[in-house]
Design an enzyme around this catalytic site. Structure first.
Site, short mmCIF file in Angstrom:
data_model
loop_
_atom_site.label_atom_id
_atom_site.label_comp_id
_atom_site.label_asym_id
_atom_site.label_seq_id
_atom_site.Cartn_x
_atom_site.Cartn_y
_atom_site.Cartn_z
N GLY A 117 43.30 100.58 -101.26
CA GLY A 117 42.53 101.94 -100.94
C GLY A 117 43.55 102.79 -99.88
N THR A 118 44.42 102.26 -99.24
CA THR A 118 45.30 103.03 -98.12
C THR A 118 46.18 103.96 -99.12
OG1 THR A 118 44.95 101.32 -96.42
CG2 THR A 118 47.10 102.76 -96.77
N ASN A 121 32.71 102.08 -93.29
CA ASN A 121 33.16 100.70 -93.22
C ASN A 121 32.61 99.94 -92.06
OD1 ASN A 121 35.19 102.28 -91.81
ND2 ASN A 121 36.40 100.54 -91.86
N GLN A 171 34.39 101.17 -99.67
CA GLN A 171 33.10 100.38 -99.45
C GLN A 171 31.92 100.57 -100.24
OE1 GLN A 171 32.89 97.92 -97.47
NE2 GLN A 171 34.96 98.22 -96.24
N THR A 200 56.57 99.77 -111.58
CA THR A 200 55.99 99.00 -112.60
C THR A 200 54.40 98.41 -112.20
OG1 THR A 200 58.17 97.98 -113.25
CG2 THR A 200 56.33 96.53 -113.82
N CYS A 230 41.27 96.49 -89.95
CA CYS A 230 42.70 97.12 -89.92
C CYS A 230 43.08 97.47 -88.47
CB CYS A 230 42.67 98.19 -90.57
SG CYS A 230 42.43 97.63 -92.49
#
Lengths: 415, 434
Positions: free
Chosen positions: B110-111, B190, B221, B279, B369
């Site tokens: 997500g970040t 969140n 979320q 990759t 976080c």
């Protein structure tokens, strides 16, 4: 494999102060040798072909230069052993002029490519069976290197000094790294180190470990006000200290009950000093179990309310042995500088909230009176609280953090 | 929400509790001062932080690591097999969202999706304008990304939110300027579970015509928790993460509406249409796909999660008579089904979290976080909570596997700890507020 049977590497380890110790000299030398052997074993492994010799007021650590990065690991370990003043990684060659020139040339080439524009040679012939005198060695070797490497000699202010020592072997080296100095760990006995997780206490422990006092760590844990991560931080501080001291014992004391009782029953302004009095009592009780003759704290005069002369006196009131405060006269900036050097700073500033502040008085007494403390404690069952905390204390042994992990750089040359 | 059309025949219910989870017992030095947690089963109520992976997810990751280990860019059959895993997940996510597969870019989570969306779109549109509008209750990965853009010369304004965290679409309209190029509003908050009116926000933006600002929504979320069809229809950019829906950590995706230009964050070998070179994380993406294929099970659990959450809230109040307990965020029925945020004014949230932990109950203060950050939650401050309430917040987040018994055990843990902790509360204690 016998590391001394053939040419290879030797670390020349110098120890200053302990050679002055007169009749105790042998005790200190043996302690240093034992600590060095332990450090080497941790750094290079138990089966590494490394030999430690004691001779001519020095320690010689012979190793196999072919071994991968063993030089770096030995240097890391030796420059982190208390009692060591300096270390020179040398090439060890037979007493043969050609071999000597070849070894010196290899060292000189590396120094030159490392940026040394000029050099000189210094020689010391201890073994008089060698045909050339010290000045002759210096002159002739200097001439040989200057010609072979196209490297100008400067005897006044050279960038590099190639040094030669002629003994039963010839040792050639160009770099000297400082050790921490001090005295071999354990020669001063043991001390209980009150570790908080902050910046100061690990530095205090390190400074006294440097003077030979082996630290045994105590941490006062207050779940749920301090979390598992705060305890892990203290463990990491022990691991960082263990890089210097070898494996460290950590005693974790459950302290919540004591804080709560003080909070409920004692005058608010005395909260901090009463907590510290309990910590001293508990640390002494644990110290009895491990034979620790002193306590070590990170107190620095005037830094916070519990660190005034009056507070220190009120805390010392319950002490039955010396409380050593090696930081008492240092400024915060000086402590931070030391903490960075020994590799604990980065851990200490890790931001795990210390909820213990719940129990910190709003207006702590800066001049607590001993009588007031004693009177406040009459409302607490001091003996039972101390005994219960000691009984529920957990013990663990923490080895050194992997080399390089805690932000320690490899030692840099002294000059 | 549109879901995979075929019924997920592989659904295997997990045991109710993640008892083999990474509990604190397995830590080094375990057994030390573990107090009550020893021998207790884990009640995991931190699912907004991360979820336990499904068995099928673990199988898919393992298969990719051990068997489909080729590089998706390689020309041979092994490469093709890996590429197929990546494309299968892309197709699954596209179906779930009702978008085209080539509108999805895989990221590390997500970040990264938020950073790519915000920095990528803002930089691509910098010549058109340099004004950004962001809700103040976004995740740090949004707020810090716009902070970085501010340093590049962008101007950032925050949208007003009400006491339940809702962004007012009309308030947004009033703040749009000719040079506004991007708006970012998270679909589900969140910390407090507010479900934003993304459709209404999208309509406001649409009324500005061809030159309208783009809409980004952090839907990390929201995936699997609320209907997403409307959200994605109105958003130009939407961020997703796998580990919030029982997938692996380290993988996420960004929806990029066709025609929206982004400047990539990194340069490399051209993968993901040059938007996210490198990759592909094939094992992670394969695991993401496995989680998406069981999304039905999550959607079916919404009513039960809502009911359990309401029961948790009611039981908490009933079991703590006379104790002030505050619920933060929107009405229970309106909030996302998995998040309940409560405060005990006077207690610090982290102390409550540690105390619950001793009873085997794992919760969180606000966002995981930022839980190392001792400052009160920016979300709770933005919705007008006092310091005492913001510092005392505990976030309980449920999953499809949360049971009645979990709720009961959690309530017991609160009842066993909170009254005792309040005896030593400082903020409203004997010395008054801080």
């Amino acid at each position: 494999m016998n590391a001394t049977a053939q040419p290879g590497g030797t670390m020349l380890v110098r120890y200053g102060e302990i050679s002055l110790k007169g009749a105790n000299r042998q005790t200190f030398e043996h302690a240093l040798r034992r600590r060095l052997s332990e450090a080497i074993e941790r750094a290079a492994g138990a089966d590494a072909p490394v030999r430690v010799r004691l001779a001519h007021g020095r320690i010689y650590v012979d190793y196999d230069e072919q071994e991968d990065d063993v030089r770096e690991r030995l240097l890391f370990a030796l420059t982190r052993t208390f009692g060591v003043v300096s270390v020179s990684p040398a090439r060890r060659v037979p007493l043969d002029w050609g071999a000597l020139v070849e070894a010196a040339e290899a060292l000189g080439r590396r120094a030159k490519s490392g940026g040394a524009r000029t050099f000189k040679v210094e020689a010391r012939r201890a073994n008089k069976s060698f045909p050339k005198t010290s000045p002759e060695i210096a002159r002739e070797l200097g001439a040989a290197l200057a010609a072979r490497l196209d490297w100008p000699v400067d005897v006044r202010r050279p960038d590099a000094v190639v040094q030669v020592e002629v003994r039963e072997w010839a040792y050639v080296y160009a770099e000297t790294y400082p050790g921490p100095g001090g005295l071999p760990l354990g020669t001063g006995g043991r001390g209980m180190l009150l570790l908080s997780g902050g910046i100061d206490s690990p530095v205090a422990g390190w400074l006294l470990a440097k003077r030979g006092l082996e630290p045994v760590a105590v941490y006062f844990h207050s779940p749920p006000y301090t979390g598992e991560k705060a305890l892990e931080k203290v463990r990491d501080l022990c691991r960082a200290l263990a890089v210097w001291c070898g494996p460290l014992e950590l005693y974790t004391v459950p302290f919540t009950e004591i804080s709560q009782q003080i909070y409920e029953r004692a005058p608010d302004p005395l909260g901090t000093v009463l907590m510290r009095r309990f910590m001293v009592r508990i640390a002494q009780r644990l110290g009895d179990q491990v034979g620790a003759g002193a306590l070590i704290t990170g107190e620095s005069l005037g830094q916070v309310a519990s660190q005034t002369i009056e507070s220190i006196a009120a805390i010392a009131d319950v002490a039955d042995r010396p409380i050593l405060r090696p930081l008492v006269g240092l400024d915060k900036a000086e402590i931070v500088e030391l903490a960075r050097r020994i590799g604990t700073y980065e851990i200490s500033v890790r931001p795990f909230p210390d909820c213990c502040s719940v129990f910190v008085p709003r207006n702590p007494a800066t001049r607590p009176r001993i009588d007031d403390c004693r009177r406040a404690e009459e409302r607490l069952d001091v003996e039972a609280l101390v005994a219960e905390a000691v009984a529920r204390t957990a013990r663990e042994r923490l080895g050194p953090a992997p080399a390089g992990r805690m932000g320690q750089e490899t030692a840099s040359p002294a000059r | 929400m549109r879901l995979p059309s075929e019924a997920p025949g592989t659904f295997v219910p997990l045991p109710p509790r993640a008892r083999a989870g990474p509990g604190p017992r397995g830590r080094r030095g375990g057994g030390i001062l573990r107090y009550g947690a020893i021998g207790l089963e884990t009640v995991y109520l931190d699912n907004a932080a991360s979820t336990r992976a499904l068995e099928s997810v673990a199988d898919a990751v393992r298969h990719a690591l051990l068997h489909a280990y080729g590089n998706p860019s390689s020309l041979h059959a092994m490469g093709l097999e890996a590429e197929r895993l990546v494309e299968a997940t892309r197709a699954d996510l596209a179906r779930v969202l009702g978008v085209a597969p080539n509108e999805l870019v895989f990221t590390s989570g997500g970040t990264e999706a938020n950073n790519l969306a915000l920095k990528g779109a803002a930089r691509a549109r910098a010549r058109r304008g340099r004004h950004l509008l962001v809700s103040p209750i976004e995740h740090d990965s949004v707020l810090n990304a716009v902070e970085a853009l501010r340093a590049e010369g962008f101007e950032v304004d925050f949208l007003p939110v009400d006491g339940q965290g809702y962004v007012d679409p009309e308030g947004l309209r009033a703040r749009i300027r000719p040079d506004t190029v991007l708006v970012s509003v998270g679909a589900v908050n969140n910390e407090i579970g507010t479900v934003q009116p993304i459709a209404a926000i999208g309509q406001v933006l649409a009324s500005f015509g061809e030159d309208r600002p783009l809409l980004h929504t952090d839907a990390v979320q929201a995936l699997g928790k609320v209907p997403l069809g409307e959200v994605v229809r109105h958003a130009d950019l939407a961020s997703f993460s796998a580990h919030k829906i029982h997938g692996p950590k380290g993988v996420g995706a960004l929806y990029v509406r066709r025609g929206v230009r982004l400047v990539p964050l990194a340069q490399g070998g051209g993968q993901e249409r040059d938007l996210r070179p490198g990759t592909e994380n094939v094992p992670g993406i394969a695991g993401f796909g496995a989680a998406l294929r069981e999304l039905d099970g999550l959607v079916e659990a919404w009513p039960r999660m809502r009911e359990l959450k309401a029961r948790l809230w009611n039981a908490l109040r009933a079991s703590l008579p006379g104790i002030e307990i505050v619920r933060n965020g929107p009405e229970l029925a309106e909030a996302a089904p998995h998040i309940l945020n409560v405060s005990f004014p006077g207690l610090r949230g982290e102390v409550v979290v540690h105390a619950l932990e001793e009873h085997g109950v794992f919760a969180s203060t606000g966002s995981a976080c930022t839980s190392r950050d001792p400052r009160p939650s920016h979300v709770l401050k933005a919705i007008g909570c006092s310091d005492a309430v913001a510092q005392g917040a505990v976030r309980l987040s449920l999953s499809r596997f949360t049971t009645d018994e979990d709720v009961e055990r959690a309530v017991q843990a609160f009842a066993a700890t909170v009254p005792n902790l309040l005896k030593f509360a400082r903020v409203r204690g004997r010395s008054g507020g801080r």
